[in-house]
Design an enzyme around this catalytic site. Structure first.
Site, PDB file in Angstrom:
ATOM      1  CG  ASP A  88      -2.074  -0.979   1.063  1.00  0.00           C
ATOM      2  OD1 ASP A  88      -2.000  -1.821   0.160  1.00  0.00           O
ATOM      3  OD2 ASP A  88      -3.035  -0.907   1.848  1.00  0.00           O
ATOM      4  CG  ASP A 130      -1.427  -2.336   4.953  1.00  0.00           C
ATOM      5  OD1 ASP A 130      -0.434  -2.573   5.656  1.00  0.00           O
ATOM      6  OD2 ASP A 130      -1.840  -1.183   4.747  1.00  0.00           O
ATOM      7  CB  SER A 477      -3.817   4.549   5.201  1.00  0.00           C
ATOM      8  OG  SER A 477      -2.709   4.059   5.906  1.00  0.00           O
TER       9      SER A 477
END
Length: 574
Positions: A88, A130, A477
């Site tokens: 990410d 992630d 996020s």
């Protein structure tokens, strides 16, 4: 337990290694140097998300070699393979982020296909970034062969002129730079010192949140998910995991014996208690879905609502993952919750013992202030809150850890993509008190439900983090802070209320009461819906098109297949 002689008559690998008809299959195994003894042992898939895309994954291949030694020492035959990862931090802020959530399901699918195609009997999965953590855990409960999860470990904190920093500070530095509060030289310096080692982003962002989940849900060995990636101590956890998976085969302890409704509630509790990433509200329902358990965003939010916030971790707090590990690790956090009555102690784990039995060996550390006792929390309710209202009938999610003000009202300023909003933020083309709306970024509409860290970090860097709110049908996020609401559903692409908003509509958000509403009547929303037209997408072929055809709502985890409830045959029982 003695696992030298495990009967293969009921294991999947019998289909590739047992009987005269499997001579061609065995010839391939001999070609790779295996002995007859090794071929007749259980075959253990050692799946790694190794790649050279980012520091999150760079140490996974080395750790996988140690896992293989542990498997072999316990009389199993390890078979290593890799799957993809989309990182990410590098995908953030551009079209590449559309690939991120999609990669979670591709990881689960590719691990399933490799395991199925080669009939492996057990799985040890290593993940670092992630989406690779939930993707690997999803494959474990989907396959339901004995499995152990290993986190690659967090990165060490950076140091910028005596101040401990993470990559979050670099994203926020971009915002400071855009308004002249940081020089070119300072920005160049901070980007070079923020990430000093291998490992995943160091604060309680999505990777560390899901690593905390892995221990709390029972799929990872205690302490294993807290040790930073550069620590040689990780080898002990990797070796022990390789040995332990062989015991799980012998005892026939499977992931769905471990991942129960109570275990999912435990997982949600540690997210709330650690001020973890809002993305957990997407991934926990997806893991539950693989088991055939109904556990959606609202179920997660109920646990969040009644769990105290006790771990003082960035981005809302002071410390990083390394600090918590050295204070006592994830077991210290779990002990705080168990002693306070916020965990189910009777849930089974991969140790072969229950959560409560594991916690008997965990001493409380009075010499630290990273994790507080549940009786004296930072705040009495969790660091993450679920919202619902006429703007989000299917729910929304916000991280409140570290926020002083949890109520906001203001006029909408609507953008139909993250790029549009980021351009307005970069040019300071917004007003204090507005609610910035980013839509058509949901699972179908994106496609891929992008994260908005570039935009939120820029706002924070400009000193506006607590002066505006931002809502989206996309995601945020784990590093996001400020009044940022994600997962708004139904999404704009399917005609959800967020797609009906106009500039100037008054939006009211109350994270204390758990509500998010627009000051429009049902009749006004109905009239706007009549005039609404679906927005055309640029993605009319390829994997993003394919994803958009099958993906479901964020409320249920943005899943792409019917799940365990519709299953007629489990892989483990073939």
């Amino acid at each position: 337990m003695d696992v030298k002689a495990i009967d293969k008559s009921k294991l999947p690998s019998r289909h590739t290694t047992v009987g005269s008809a499997r001579a061609p299959h065995r010839s391939y195994l001999y070609a790779m140097g295996l002995s007859s003894k090794e071929i007749n042992q259980p075959l253990v898939g050692v799946a790694s998300c190794w790649n050279e895309a980012a520091p999150c994954n760079i140490s996974l291949m080395r750790q996988a070699q140690v896992v293989k030694k542990g498997v072999a020492a316990a009389h199993g035959t390890p078979r290593e393979f890799c799957t993809i990862t989309v990182t990410d931090g590098i995908a953030m802020g551009h079209q590449g982020m559309k690939s991120s959530l999609v990669s979670r399901d591709v990881i689960a699918d590719s691990v399933e296909l490799t395991m199925r195609g080669h009939c492996y009997d057990a799985l040890v999965g290593l993940a670092g970034c992630d989406k690779s953590l939930p993707g690997m855990m999803m494959s474990m409960v989907r396959l339901n062969v004995p499995s152990i999860f290993i986190y690659g470990g967090s990165i060490l904190p950076g140091n910028f002129r005596g101040r401990q920093i993470t990559v979050q500070d670099v994203f926020e530095a971009v915002g400071q730079h855009s308004v002249g509060d940081m020089s070119d030289d300072d920005l160049a310096e901070i980007e070079q010192v923020a990430c000093p080692s291998a490992g995943s982003c160091g604060a309680q962002f999505t990777a560390n949140t899901m690593a905390t989940v892995a221990e709390a849900i029972g799929l990872a060995l205690p302490y294993s998910c807290g040790a930073p990636a550069p620590y040689e101590l990780r080898d002990r956890f990797c070796y022990a995991s390789g040995e332990k998976v062989m015991e799980l085969i012998a005892r026939n302890i499977r992931p769905r014996d471990i991942v129960t409704r109570k275990a999912l509630e435990n997982a949600a509790a540690v997210v709330a208690a650690s001020g973890g990433s809002t993305n957990a509200a997407l991934h926990l329902p997806a893991i539950a879905h693989e088991c055939g358990i109904e556990f959606d965003l609202f179920d997660v939010a109920e646990i969040f609502k009644k769990t105290p916030y006790v771990a003082d971790l960035k981005p809302g707090g002071k410390y990083v993952a390394k600090d918590m590990f050295e204070a006592g690790g994830i077991p210290l956090l779990m002990k705080s919750l168990l002693d306070g009555g916020y965990l189910h102690g009777d849930c089974q784990t991969v140790t072969g013992r229950t959560i409560a039995e594991n916690m008997e060996y965990v001493p409380w550390n009075d010499e630290q202030d990273v994790v507080r006792p549940a009786s004296s929390p930072i705040t009495p309710t969790g660091g993450v809150v679920g919202l619902k209202g006429n703007l989000a009938p299917e729910g929304a999610i916000v991280k409140v850890a570290g926020m002083d003000n949890q109520v906001f009202s203001g006029p909408a300023r609507c953008f139909d993509s993250e790029e549009e909003c980021f351009a307005a933020v970069s040019g300071r083309e917004y007003k204090e008190g507005e609610v910035l709306v980013i839509r058509y970024e949901g699972p179908k509409g994106g496609p891929g439900m992008r994260e908005m860290l570039s935009t939120t970090a820029a706002l924070y860097g400009q000193g506006m983090g607590d002066k505006i709110a931002l809502i989206t049908d996309g995601r945020f996020s784990g590093a996001t802070r400020g009044f940022c609401i994600g997962h708004v559903g139904p999404e704009a692409a399917v005609g959800g209320p967020i797609g009906l908003l106009k500039d100037g509509d008054i939006i009211e958000i109350d994270a204390v009461e758990g509500s998010i509403n627009v000051k429009l009547t049902d009749e006004e929303l109905a009239e706007r819906r009549k005039a609404w037209q679906p927005r055309e997408t640029d993605y009319t072929s390829g994997v993003l098109w394919k994803y958009a055809q099958t993906v479901g709502t964020a409320q249920k985890g943005a899943v792409t297949h019917p799940g365990g409830a519709k299953e007629k045959q489990c892989y483990a029982d073939i």
